[in-house]
Motif scaffolding. Structure first.
Motif, PDB file in Angstrom:
ATOM      1  N   LEU A  94       0.840  -1.191   0.000  1.00 32.64           N
ATOM      2  CA  LEU A  94       0.000   0.000   0.000  1.00 32.64           C
ATOM      3  C   LEU A  94       0.878   1.245   0.000  1.00 32.64           C
ATOM      4  CD1 LEU A  94      -2.611  -1.220   2.642  1.00 32.64           C
ATOM      5  CD2 LEU A  94      -2.751  -1.348   0.136  1.00 32.64           C
ATOM      6  N   ASN A  95       0.580   2.158  -0.908  1.00 34.56           N
ATOM      7  CA  ASN A  95       1.402   3.341  -1.121  1.00 34.56           C
ATOM      8  C   ASN A  95       0.904   4.501  -0.266  1.00 34.56           C
ATOM      9  OD1 ASN A  95       2.281   5.901  -2.236  1.00 34.56           O
ATOM     10  ND2 ASN A  95       2.991   4.807  -4.040  1.00 34.56           N
ATOM     11  N   PHE A  96       1.710   4.871   0.734  1.00 33.40           N
ATOM     12  CA  PHE A  96       1.448   6.060   1.540  1.00 33.40           C
ATOM     13  C   PHE A  96       2.632   7.028   1.433  1.00 33.40           C
ATOM     14  CE2 PHE A  96      -0.796   2.592   3.886  1.00 33.40           C
ATOM     15  CZ  PHE A  96      -2.093   3.006   3.607  1.00 33.40           C
ATOM     16  N   GLY A  97       3.279   7.020   0.271  1.00 29.46           N
ATOM     17  CA  GLY A  97       4.475   7.839   0.145  1.00 29.46           C
ATOM     18  C   GLY A  97       4.593   8.672  -1.103  1.00 29.46           C
ATOM     19  N   CYS A  98       3.760   8.415  -2.129  1.00 28.36           N
ATOM     20  CA  CYS A  98       3.927   9.142  -3.388  1.00 28.36           C
ATOM     21  C   CYS A  98       3.762  10.645  -3.172  1.00 28.36           C
ATOM     22  CB  CYS A  98       2.911   8.649  -4.414  1.00 28.36           C
ATOM     23  SG  CYS A  98       3.026   9.512  -6.003  1.00 28.36           S
ATOM     24  N   PRO A  99       4.745  11.467  -3.597  1.00 26.32           N
ATOM     25  CA  PRO A  99       4.664  12.910  -3.376  1.00 26.32           C
ATOM     26  C   PRO A  99       4.027  13.689  -4.527  1.00 26.32           C
ATOM     27  CG  PRO A  99       6.848  12.365  -4.173  1.00 26.32           C
ATOM     28  CD  PRO A  99       6.069  11.062  -4.113  1.00 26.32           C
ATOM     29  N   ALA A 100       3.597  12.993  -5.598  1.00 23.14           N
ATOM     30  CA  ALA A 100       3.095  13.690  -6.788  1.00 23.14           C
ATOM     31  C   ALA A 100       1.878  14.552  -6.448  1.00 23.14           C
ATOM     32  CB  ALA A 100       2.743  12.683  -7.875  1.00 23.14           C
ATOM     33  N   LYS A 101       1.855  15.764  -6.959  1.00 14.68           N
ATOM     34  CA  LYS A 101       0.771  16.695  -6.635  1.00 14.68           C
ATOM     35  C   LYS A 101      -0.586  16.163  -7.065  1.00 14.68           C
ATOM     36  CE  LYS A 101       3.579  20.918  -6.761  1.00 14.68           C
ATOM     37  NZ  LYS A 101       3.821  22.218  -7.450  1.00 14.68           N
ATOM     38  N   ASP A 115      -3.307  11.859   8.220  1.00 13.46           N
ATOM     39  CA  ASP A 115      -4.502  11.277   8.842  1.00 13.46           C
ATOM     40  C   ASP A 115      -4.260   9.811   9.202  1.00 13.46           C
ATOM     41  OD1 ASP A 115      -7.018  10.514   9.630  1.00 13.46           O
ATOM     42  OD2 ASP A 115      -8.052  11.269   7.846  1.00 13.46           O
ATOM     43  N   PRO A 116      -3.602   9.556  10.329  1.00 15.62           N
ATOM     44  CA  PRO A 116      -3.320   8.165  10.715  1.00 15.62           C
ATOM     45  C   PRO A 116      -4.571   7.297  10.813  1.00 15.62           C
ATOM     46  CG  PRO A 116      -2.041   9.692  12.056  1.00 15.62           C
ATOM     47  CD  PRO A 116      -3.001  10.524  11.261  1.00 15.62           C
ATOM     48  N   GLN A 117      -5.680   7.874  11.223  1.00 18.03           N
ATOM     49  CA  GLN A 117      -6.902   7.073  11.353  1.00 18.03           C
ATOM     50  C   GLN A 117      -7.379   6.562   9.995  1.00 18.03           C
ATOM     51  OE1 GLN A 117      -9.670   9.565  13.518  1.00 18.03           O
ATOM     52  NE2 GLN A 117      -8.906   8.836  15.494  1.00 18.03           N
ATOM     53  N   GLN A 118      -7.250   7.407   8.959  1.00 15.26           N
ATOM     54  CA  GLN A 118      -7.645   6.951   7.628  1.00 15.26           C
ATOM     55  C   GLN A 118      -6.678   5.885   7.113  1.00 15.26           C
ATOM     56  OE1 GLN A 118     -10.387   7.462   6.327  1.00 15.26           O
ATOM     57  NE2 GLN A 118     -10.234   6.979   4.145  1.00 15.26           N
ATOM     58  N   ILE A 119      -5.404   6.041   7.428  1.00 14.59           N
ATOM     59  CA  ILE A 119      -4.433   4.991   7.092  1.00 14.59           C
ATOM     60  C   ILE A 119      -4.862   3.676   7.709  1.00 14.59           C
ATOM     61  CG2 ILE A 119      -2.089   4.165   7.601  1.00 14.59           C
ATOM     62  CD1 ILE A 119      -1.090   6.999   7.162  1.00 14.59           C
ATOM     63  N   VAL A 123      -5.644   0.184   5.624  1.00 16.00           N
ATOM     64  CA  VAL A 123      -4.862  -1.036   5.840  1.00 16.00           C
ATOM     65  C   VAL A 123      -5.758  -2.156   6.366  1.00 16.00           C
ATOM     66  CG1 VAL A 123      -2.947  -2.081   7.113  1.00 16.00           C
ATOM     67  CG2 VAL A 123      -2.732   0.249   6.225  1.00 16.00           C
ATOM     68  N   SER A 124      -6.608  -1.835   7.325  1.00 21.91           N
ATOM     69  CA  SER A 124      -7.487  -2.843   7.911  1.00 21.91           C
ATOM     70  C   SER A 124      -8.431  -3.432   6.869  1.00 21.91           C
ATOM     71  CB  SER A 124      -8.288  -2.221   9.058  1.00 21.91           C
ATOM     72  OG  SER A 124      -9.154  -3.178   9.635  1.00 21.91           O
ATOM     73  N   ALA A 125      -8.973  -2.563   6.000  1.00 17.77           N
ATOM     74  CA  ALA A 125      -9.905  -3.042   4.973  1.00 17.77           C
ATOM     75  C   ALA A 125      -9.216  -3.970   3.989  1.00 17.77           C
ATOM     76  CB  ALA A 125     -10.523  -1.847   4.250  1.00 17.77           C
ATOM     77  N   VAL A 126      -8.015  -3.616   3.580  1.00 19.19           N
ATOM     78  CA  VAL A 126      -7.276  -4.454   2.627  1.00 19.19           C
ATOM     79  C   VAL A 126      -6.868  -5.765   3.281  1.00 19.19           C
ATOM     80  CG1 VAL A 126      -5.158  -4.623   1.261  1.00 19.19           C
ATOM     81  CG2 VAL A 126      -6.507  -2.519   1.217  1.00 19.19           C
ATOM     82  N   ARG A 127      -6.373  -5.685   4.525  1.00 22.48           N
ATOM     83  CA  ARG A 127      -5.959  -6.902   5.222  1.00 22.48           C
ATOM     84  C   ARG A 127      -7.127  -7.891   5.342  1.00 22.48           C
ATOM     85  NH1 ARG A 127      -2.069 -10.098   5.544  1.00 22.48           N
ATOM     86  NH2 ARG A 127      -3.788 -11.148   4.511  1.00 22.48           N
ATOM     87  N   CYS A 153       1.617   7.351  12.230  1.00 25.40           N
ATOM     88  CA  CYS A 153       1.277   6.740  10.939  1.00 25.40           C
ATOM     89  C   CYS A 153       1.811   5.321  10.849  1.00 25.40           C
ATOM     90  CB  CYS A 153       1.826   7.593   9.793  1.00 25.40           C
ATOM     91  SG  CYS A 153       0.946   9.152   9.548  1.00 25.40           S
ATOM     92  N   ALA A 154       3.043   5.122  11.282  1.00 23.11           N
ATOM     93  CA  ALA A 154       3.627   3.778  11.247  1.00 23.11           C
ATOM     94  C   ALA A 154       2.848   2.834  12.158  1.00 23.11           C
ATOM     95  CB  ALA A 154       5.091   3.831  11.658  1.00 23.11           C
ATOM     96  N   GLN A 155       2.468   3.315  13.338  1.00 18.93           N
ATOM     97  CA  GLN A 155       1.699   2.479  14.257  1.00 18.93           C
ATOM     98  C   GLN A 155       0.334   2.129  13.665  1.00 18.93           C
ATOM     99  OE1 GLN A 155       1.938   5.146  17.597  1.00 18.93           O
ATOM    100  NE2 GLN A 155       3.452   3.864  18.657  1.00 18.93           N
ATOM    101  N   ALA A 156      -0.285   3.089  12.967  1.00 21.35           N
ATOM    102  CA  ALA A 156      -1.578   2.822  12.335  1.00 21.35           C
ATOM    103  C   ALA A 156      -1.451   1.703  11.307  1.00 21.35           C
ATOM    104  CB  ALA A 156      -2.115   4.098  11.676  1.00 21.35           C
ATOM    105  N   MET A 157      -0.367   1.693  10.556  1.00 22.58           N
ATOM    106  CA  MET A 157      -0.140   0.637   9.564  1.00 22.58           C
ATOM    107  C   MET A 157       0.073  -0.713  10.237  1.00 22.58           C
ATOM    108  SD  MET A 157       2.474   2.748   7.076  1.00 22.58           S
ATOM    109  CE  MET A 157       2.089   4.472   6.708  1.00 22.58           C
ATOM    110  N   ALA A 158       0.980  -0.753  11.206  1.00 19.56           N
ATOM    111  CA  ALA A 158       1.312  -2.022  11.856  1.00 19.56           C
ATOM    112  C   ALA A 158       0.140  -2.573  12.655  1.00 19.56           C
ATOM    113  CB  ALA A 158       2.532  -1.836  12.753  1.00 19.56           C
TER     114      ALA A 158
END
Length: 332
Positions: A94-101, A115-119, A123-127, A153-158
């Motif tokens: 899952l891409n949470f890094g692309c900087p493109a405008k 928005d860590p909650q949206q992250i 992640v939860s939905a995909v998992r 953000c990292a904690q939200a992913m893990a």
């Protein structure tokens, strides 16, 4: 130690994945992002970005490829992840890094680092949507405009099910400007219980070793550095004295000539005519950092657009010394 090949939109596509994994040293690749905007995509879209799905989710050299999705809507991301899972990818990234405008304007990529909650919802939905045995990983930057939400953000992913996090050690605001802030990665490692992979500004063996030391990570993801020096992964392994590493002799220009020829053959077979010359120039332009011969080659090709002439040039590469004068062969 694992060395992963980075996803790079418009650069590190299936053609370069094939070539670079033939040179060797990489343990896994990640596809360029497949953008999810609301509908469930047809299989042809996944296959266009990641044709390795037709080969058991591996490059022709046998290196696994993980499919990357980019989007912000949990329902759409989950539906597409489930649909993609039918095709048997090695995993979903899952891409949470692309900087493109254009990506950030629509709420994707690095914009989600605000928005860590949206992250967590994504992640939860995909998992939940893909089989339990299929890895779900994530790639992030240190933040959007600053690093204040980096660990959250990292904690939200893990905590939501990501089994691995790759950290590009710059914010969206930093873009691709050096340096990369590897010294921030230990804070992320301490905040999560899953493996963390360091990424960003690794061009040389010396930088790879320093990144391992500063970040505390066991694994690295290589991007532009391995495109510029296709032997970089092998050289890192040799420097670390890995038992499966080849002799320390570097991959030099003559070693790459068959791969340049293969690259051009695949470009001509698989890409639109208008893209072909530019793709070869793009690769040579990056290899100028490492190989003097690539500088000469780039200058020779810089203004050339005729495919037949370029094909003749590529075919002649093994028989010539690029330091000598070169005139274009007549196209048939």
């Amino acid at each position: 130690m694992r060395l992963l090949l980075a996803p790079m939109e418009g650069l590190l596509d299936f053609v370069l994945r094939d070539v670079l994994t033939r040179v060797g040293g990489s343990d896994r690749c990640v596809s360029e992002f497949i953008r999810i905007t609301g509908s469930v995509l047809p299989d042809k879209v996944y296959l266009r970005t990641m044709p390795e799905l037709r080969n058991g989710s591996k490059t022709l050299a046998g290196v696994p490829v993980r499919a990357q999705l980019l989007g912000s809507d949990p329902v759409s991301m989950a539906e597409n992840a489930a649909n993609l899972a039918r095709l048997g990818p090695e995993g979903i990234d899952l891409n949470f890094g692309c900087p493109a405008k254009v990506v950030n304007r629509h709420g994707g990529g690095a914009s989600l680092l605000q928005d860590p909650q949206q992250i967590a919802r994504v992640v939860s939905a995909v998992r939940s949507a893909v089989p339990a045995h299929m890895p779900v990983s994530a790639k992030m930057r240190l933040g959007f405009n600053d690093r204040t939400l980096m660990t959250e953000c990292a904690q939200a992913m893990a905590d939501s099910g990501a089994c691995e996090i790759v950290v590009h050690a710059r914010t969206k605001l930093d873009g691709y400007r050096p340096p990369a802030y590897w010294e921030e990665i230990p804070r992320i490692r301490e905040a999560v219980s899953v493996p963390v992979v360091a990424n960003g500004e690794i061009w040389t063996v010396e930088e790879a070793l320093r990144c391992l030391e500063v970040s505390g990570c066991e694994d690295l993801m290589l991007g532009r550095g391995i495109v510029a020096d296709p032997g970089l992964a092998l050289a890192i392994r040799a420097a670390l004295g890995q038992e499966d590493a080849p002799a320390a002799r570097p991959v030099d220009w003559p070693d790459l000539l068959p791969q340049v020829q293969r690259f051009w053959h695949m470009v001509c077979e698989d890409l639109e005519p208008r893209q072909r010359a530019g793709r070869l120039k793009q690769w040579l332009n990056l290899m100028r950092r490492r190989f003097p011969q690539a500088e000469i080659a780039y200058q020779e090709l810089r203004t050339q657009t005729d495919q037949l002439a370029i094909s003749a040039w590529v075919a002649a590469l093994p028989q010539r010394d690029l330091a000598q004068e070169w005139s274009w062969p007549e196209a048939a």
